[in-house]
Design a protein around this motif. Sequence first.
Motif, mmCIF file in Angstrom:
data_model
loop_
_atom_site.group_PDB
_atom_site.id
_atom_site.type_symbol
_atom_site.label_atom_id
_atom_site.label_comp_id
_atom_site.label_asym_id
_atom_site.label_seq_id
_atom_site.Cartn_x
_atom_site.Cartn_y
_atom_site.Cartn_z
ATOM 1 N N ALA A 67 21.877 48.192 63.743
ATOM 2 C CA ALA A 67 21.823 48.009 65.090
ATOM 3 C C ALA A 67 23.289 48.123 65.881
ATOM 4 C CB ALA A 67 21.039 46.637 65.553
ATOM 5 N N ARG A 68 24.094 47.555 65.242
ATOM 6 C CA ARG A 68 25.439 47.597 65.839
ATOM 7 C C ARG A 68 26.049 49.004 66.037
ATOM 8 N NH1 ARG A 68 26.735 42.523 63.049
ATOM 9 N NH2 ARG A 68 26.115 40.783 64.347
ATOM 10 N N ASN A 69 25.977 49.552 64.888
ATOM 11 C CA ASN A 69 26.336 50.952 64.970
ATOM 12 C C ASN A 69 25.695 51.835 65.833
ATOM 13 O OD1 ASN A 69 28.324 50.659 62.971
ATOM 14 N ND2 ASN A 69 27.167 51.162 61.099
ATOM 15 N N ALA A 70 24.507 51.616 65.964
ATOM 16 C CA ALA A 70 23.516 52.538 66.809
ATOM 17 C C ALA A 70 24.080 52.271 68.514
ATOM 18 C CB ALA A 70 22.129 52.293 66.777
ATOM 19 N N GLY A 71 24.306 50.921 68.585
ATOM 20 C CA GLY A 71 24.762 50.679 70.026
ATOM 21 C C GLY A 71 26.199 51.141 70.125
ATOM 22 N N PHE A 72 27.036 51.293 69.428
ATOM 23 C CA PHE A 72 28.414 51.521 69.314
ATOM 24 C C PHE A 72 28.245 53.335 69.713
ATOM 25 C CE2 PHE A 72 32.362 52.871 67.045
ATOM 26 C CZ PHE A 72 33.369 52.579 68.325
ATOM 27 N N GLY A 73 27.375 53.852 68.653
ATOM 28 C CA GLY A 73 27.254 55.395 68.849
ATOM 29 C C GLY A 73 27.089 55.706 70.012
ATOM 30 N N TRP A 74 26.085 54.976 70.727
ATOM 31 C CA TRP A 74 25.478 55.344 72.001
ATOM 32 C C TRP A 74 26.683 55.328 72.957
ATOM 33 C CZ3 TRP A 74 25.420 53.464 76.778
ATOM 34 C CH2 TRP A 74 24.425 54.027 77.939
ATOM 35 N N LEU A 75 27.473 54.241 72.865
ATOM 36 C CA LEU A 75 28.516 54.264 74.045
ATOM 37 C C LEU A 75 29.581 55.340 73.698
ATOM 38 C CD1 LEU A 75 29.379 50.437 73.788
ATOM 39 C CD2 LEU A 75 28.543 51.492 75.808
ATOM 40 N N MET A 76 29.814 55.548 72.480
ATOM 41 C CA MET A 76 30.689 56.496 72.326
ATOM 42 C C MET A 76 30.514 58.010 72.732
ATOM 43 S SD MET A 76 33.644 55.339 70.907
ATOM 44 C CE MET A 76 33.459 54.406 72.252
ATOM 45 N N ARG A 77 29.139 58.143 72.587
ATOM 46 C CA ARG A 77 28.719 59.395 73.094
ATOM 47 C C ARG A 77 28.525 59.337 74.622
ATOM 48 N NH1 ARG A 77 25.063 58.547 68.820
ATOM 49 N NH2 ARG A 77 23.533 57.724 70.353
ATOM 50 N N CYS A 78 28.393 58.419 75.257
ATOM 51 C CA CYS A 78 28.114 58.383 76.770
ATOM 52 C C CYS A 78 29.665 58.174 77.533
ATOM 53 C CB CYS A 78 27.236 57.330 77.211
ATOM 54 S SG CYS A 78 25.672 57.684 76.580
ATOM 55 N N HIS A 79 30.448 57.335 76.638
ATOM 56 C CA HIS A 79 31.677 57.116 77.138
ATOM 57 C C HIS A 79 32.699 57.206 76.225
ATOM 58 C CE1 HIS A 79 29.365 55.319 80.738
ATOM 59 N NE2 HIS A 79 28.792 54.821 79.915
ATOM 60 N N PRO A 80 32.949 58.482 75.935
ATOM 61 C CA PRO A 80 33.945 58.713 74.721
ATOM 62 C C PRO A 80 35.395 58.043 75.024
ATOM 63 C CG PRO A 80 33.408 60.823 75.927
ATOM 64 C CD PRO A 80 32.327 59.794 76.409
ATOM 65 N N GLU A 81 35.793 57.885 76.300
ATOM 66 C CA GLU A 81 37.166 57.336 76.486
ATOM 67 C C GLU A 81 37.019 55.911 76.284
ATOM 68 O OE1 GLU A 81 34.548 56.918 80.336
ATOM 69 O OE2 GLU A 81 34.543 58.338 78.467
ATOM 70 N N LEU A 82 36.204 54.932 76.167
ATOM 71 C CA LEU A 82 36.003 53.764 75.965
ATOM 72 C C LEU A 82 37.093 53.264 75.033
ATOM 73 C CD1 LEU A 82 34.184 51.677 77.210
ATOM 74 C CD2 LEU A 82 32.844 51.409 75.142
ATOM 75 N N GLU A 83 37.642 52.196 75.385
ATOM 76 C CA GLU A 83 38.859 51.749 74.429
ATOM 77 C C GLU A 83 38.335 50.481 73.743
ATOM 78 O OE1 GLU A 83 42.872 51.429 76.201
ATOM 79 O OE2 GLU A 83 42.214 52.587 77.827
ATOM 80 N N PHE A 84 37.408 49.673 74.318
ATOM 81 C CA PHE A 84 37.091 48.411 73.704
ATOM 82 C C PHE A 84 35.332 48.457 73.794
ATOM 83 C CE2 PHE A 84 41.023 47.620 76.000
ATOM 84 C CZ PHE A 84 42.052 47.297 75.002
ATOM 85 N N VAL A 85 34.979 47.668 72.968
ATOM 86 C CA VAL A 85 33.569 47.033 72.643
ATOM 87 C C VAL A 85 33.289 45.863 72.307
ATOM 88 C CG1 VAL A 85 33.370 48.069 70.396
ATOM 89 C CG2 VAL A 85 31.317 47.985 71.948
ATOM 90 N N HIS A 86 32.415 45.143 72.880
ATOM 91 C CA HIS A 86 32.107 43.850 72.512
ATOM 92 C C HIS A 86 30.716 43.684 71.754
ATOM 93 C CE1 HIS A 86 31.854 39.356 72.606
ATOM 94 N NE2 HIS A 86 32.959 39.238 73.205
ATOM 95 N N PHE A 87 30.316 43.228 70.823
ATOM 96 C CA PHE A 87 29.372 43.056 70.188
ATOM 97 C C PHE A 87 28.578 41.676 70.497
ATOM 98 C CE2 PHE A 87 31.002 46.271 67.716
ATOM 99 C CZ PHE A 87 30.366 47.183 67.596
#
Length: 304
Positions: A67-87
Amino acid sequence: MNDPGFVIIGRNEGARLALSIDSVQRETSLVVYVDSGSSDGSVSFAKARGLPVVELDPALPFTAARARNAGFGWLMRCHPELEFVHFIDGDCELVPGWLDRAMLAIRSDDRLAAVCGRRRERDPKASPYNGLCDHEWDTPIGLRETCGGDALFRTAPLRSVGGFREDLIAGEEPDLCHRIRKRGWLIRRIDADMTVHDAAMTRFSQWWQRNRRSGYATAEALALRGKGNRPLCKAAASNVLWALPPMWILWPLLWFRVCRRSGPMVACFITLGKIPHCQGQLQYWLRSSRRKAENRRTKLIEYK
């Protein structure tokens, strides 16, 4: 992009999901919810709050790592410039002010891959099992080997190691942090309240199953990281040794040793918990042996 994206994961969290989403949306609008086959209307509720929703395919086993990978993957596809992610887990509420503290800490040290804080139980007095969870969440301050499911990460180290191992049913965070630290990154736990967790653990059977999963994760981690890992070897050996019936006569010694450090209630559950931990380890070793036997038979058939 300097502001972090959030990944909320959940399955049938009910009212706890509402608290989780509201607490995160007070901090940011960049949030994605990942659902693992909920049947309580969680998906509709998240969409009604304006969140993009990723629904995992039920054809594959549900795991928190997946689940975390799926959410992280979505963020990276939609916002590839994202520097930080909070789970954050769907049964947790983000503490006001935490994000500012975490961002300040991670930006102050370029070596930090992740920052975590104090997760607290919502009602530790509701049951002894909730109290045990609250005790477990109280980890030491400073550089650590791992973090929990709630944490702020840099996206770069996460991407470099390929995220979480999706086949792990438990212990996915220590595995991820181990691989990240091998690349020279650091994990820090700062002295700040991070999330409020609602274990809702009221039955002995829930506590027993949780410890079985922990034992399974210990054995799995030992298999993945090698037998030269002394802390894991020590933990696995301790679980098996103290679970043996002849050793039960020495349980008062174990209880007294833990009691001096953590109090009588924690000592009772840690002592008794050796049995389900051992059961979990044995479950993993049996499954692993069966898989190896099946692989040998398959190779023998192919050779013939």
